[in-house]
Design an enzyme around this catalytic site. Structure first.
Site, short mmCIF file in Angstrom:
data_model
loop_
_atom_site.label_atom_id
_atom_site.label_comp_id
_atom_site.label_asym_id
_atom_site.label_seq_id
_atom_site.Cartn_x
_atom_site.Cartn_y
_atom_site.Cartn_z
N SER A 22 0.83 -1.21 0.00
CA SER A 22 0.00 0.00 0.00
C SER A 22 0.87 1.26 0.00
CB SER A 22 -0.88 0.03 1.25
OG SER A 22 -1.80 -1.04 1.22
N GLY A 93 -6.15 -3.48 -7.68
CA GLY A 93 -7.29 -2.67 -7.28
C GLY A 93 -6.85 -1.32 -6.74
N ARG A 121 -14.20 -6.49 -10.63
CA ARG A 121 -14.29 -5.90 -9.28
C ARG A 121 -15.14 -4.63 -9.29
NH1 ARG A 121 -8.59 -6.27 -6.36
NH2 ARG A 121 -9.93 -5.80 -4.58
N ASP A 316 -6.75 -8.43 4.54
CA ASP A 316 -5.95 -9.23 3.60
C ASP A 316 -5.35 -10.47 4.25
OD1 ASP A 316 -6.54 -7.40 1.64
OD2 ASP A 316 -4.64 -6.32 1.79
N LYS A 343 -12.52 -9.28 -3.42
CA LYS A 343 -11.07 -9.10 -3.50
C LYS A 343 -10.56 -9.69 -4.83
CE LYS A 343 -10.54 -6.87 0.27
NZ LYS A 343 -10.07 -5.49 0.24
N ARG A 347 -12.79 -14.48 -1.90
CA ARG A 347 -11.95 -15.22 -0.94
C ARG A 347 -12.77 -16.05 0.05
NH1 ARG A 347 -7.25 -10.55 -0.19
NH2 ARG A 347 -6.14 -11.10 -2.11
N ARG A 389 -2.83 -14.19 -2.40
CA ARG A 389 -2.98 -14.48 -0.96
C ARG A 389 -3.54 -15.89 -0.72
NH1 ARG A 389 -0.77 -10.19 0.91
NH2 ARG A 389 -1.27 -8.15 0.07
#
Ligand code: S3P
Length: 428
Positions: A22, A93, A121, A316, A343, A347, A389
């Site tokens: 980030s 994203g 998304r 996350d 996401k 997920r 992830r």
């Protein structure tokens, strides 16, 4: 395809994980809009952040990349040029939503899109507030998703109450607010990561926050600064989990960002009975960092309920927390996490399908999951859903599963952590 080797070898020693994703994205974006040269060290060289570099280069920003540092030659708030082609944001994203706020105020039109995941998304969440500010932003297929066509306009300040706790939504609106004709505020239902607020202040913006609201005033200029990116707690999370699960492990993860809006996993591990400790806590560039010491504690891990305001601070990390829950004793309930549906993949579905393949007792719910931990998982071939992830979480699950775990397509780890498997394999 990748099969993870099970191990009984304790994970011992000191490791460093890559820079925060980030903060790395934002260092390029804010550096591009500032006057002067922004120097970034410990930048995350992973696909998502490279997408951010690529889109700003297409808008005329010189960005020099070397092993030591990244130099962003900022051109000021009004220095971006119209790109000659569609801006492609890959899987990111953060890139897509944050730059939409910037593009909404430029004096040119842009077309913005990304990969198959990005094109699914939800973008209405930024289109709505940006339109309220006067932006001309359209979904090309009229389905609320990218490709987006953004025609820069003069923007008005608004007071926006966001229905979701999302730093991407908040940041998109705050960035547009830099260009508006009056102050802008964003109020969220729960506090999401606040890197935009912290960092924009460092670049000279008039930005403040209290509780769930952040305010920004229009800016005439931002000023370049040096950014030393802390290591990413979201990447450290996999090694925290690995050390908790592999017998005899004692791991020190150095210089990790522990901003309270990101560090929910530390609280959760403690509440589950895991042995984890913060050492050498300090503040650098407005961001709290620490070394994280973790010890094997699978035998004492207990199920807990995770809900409410803590969710955005570990959003996350939920896939890897779900793995810990499956290896714990007792029931873990995860609620208030409907955001997981939107996401890089869904997920909740992904964890439900893959953990079932490994023999876990998991029930997917509308806004989370219920996992009855049994202390063990079988092996199996799981799907990554092209989600970094999910891949990394099941790689950790495979370290101590009864039979090996094979990940159908693990290459997506390059989205946030290209050296993940080499670091993991170096430990045993
Ligand atoms: C991010 C915000 C979060 C997070 C994402 C990075 C950011 O997304 O999941 O990985 O850098 O602002 P949301 O804003 O959708 O919650």
């Amino acid at each position: 395809m990748k099969t993870v080797l099970q191990t009984n070898t304790p994970l011992k020693g000191t490791i460093t994980v890559p820079g925060d994703k980030s903060i790395s994205h934002r260092s390029i974006m804010f550096g591009a809009l500032a006057k002067g040269i922004t120097k970034v060290t410990n930048f995350l060289m992973a696909d998502d952040c490279l997408s951010t570099i690529s889109v700003f280069r297409k808008m005329g920003i010189d960005i020099e990349v070397s092993d030591k540092e990244i130099l962003v030659y900022g051109k000021g708030l009004h220095g971006l040029k119209k790109p000659d082609e569609t801006l492609y944001t890959g899987n990111s994203g953060t890139t897509t939503r944050l730059i939409s706020g910037i593009l909404a105020a430029q004096d040119f039109e842009t077309r913005l899109t990304g990969d198959a995941s990005i094109e699914k998304r939800p973008m209405k969440r930024i289109m709505t507030p940006l339109s309220m500010m006067g932006a001309d932003i359209k979904s090309e297929k009229d389905n609320g998703c990218a490709p987006l066509i953004i025609n820069g306009r003069k923007l008005h300040g608004i007071d926006f109450t966001s229905p979701v706790a999302s730093a991407q939504v908040k940041s998109s609106v705050l960035l547009a607010g830099l260009y508006a004709d009056g102050p802008t505020s964003v109020t969220e239902p729960a506090l999401s990561r606040n890197h935009t607020e912290v960092m924009l202040k460092g670049f000279g913006a008039d930005i403040s926050s209290e509780g769930l609201t952040a305010w920004i005033k229009p800016a005439s200029e931002l000023f370049a600064c040096d950014i030393d990116v802390p290591s990413d707690i979201s990447s450290a999370a996999y090694f925290i989990a690995a050390a908790l699960l592999v017998p005899g492990s004692e791991l020190l993860i150095k210089n990790v960002g522990i901003n309270p809006t990101r560090a929910g996993i530390i609280k959760v591990v403690k509440a589950m009975g895991g042995k984890i400790e913060l050492q050498n806590e300090r503040v650098s560039g407005g961001e709290k960092t620490a070394d994280i010491y973790v010890e094997y504690s699978k035998d004492s891990l207990k199920g807990i309920t995770i809900e409410g305001d803590i969710i955005p601070t570990l959003i996350d990390e939920i896939p890897v927390i779900a793995i810990l829950a499956a290896y714990a004793d007792g029931t873990t309930i995860i609620k208030d996490a409907a955001e997981l549906h939107v996401k890089e993949c869904d997920r909740i579905d992904a964890m439900d399908n893959d953990l079932k393949i490994m023999g876990a007792d998991i029930t997917a719910t509308e806004d989370g999951m219920i996992i009855k931990g049994t202390g063990h998982l079988n092996g199996g071939t799981i799907k990554s859903y092209n989600d970094h992830r999910i891949s990394m979480s099941f790689a950790i699950a495979g370290l101590v599963s009864d039979a090996p775990v094979t990940i159908d397509d693990e290459k997506c780890v390059s989205i946030s952590y290209p050296t993940f498997f080499s670091t993991l394999e170096s430990l045993y």
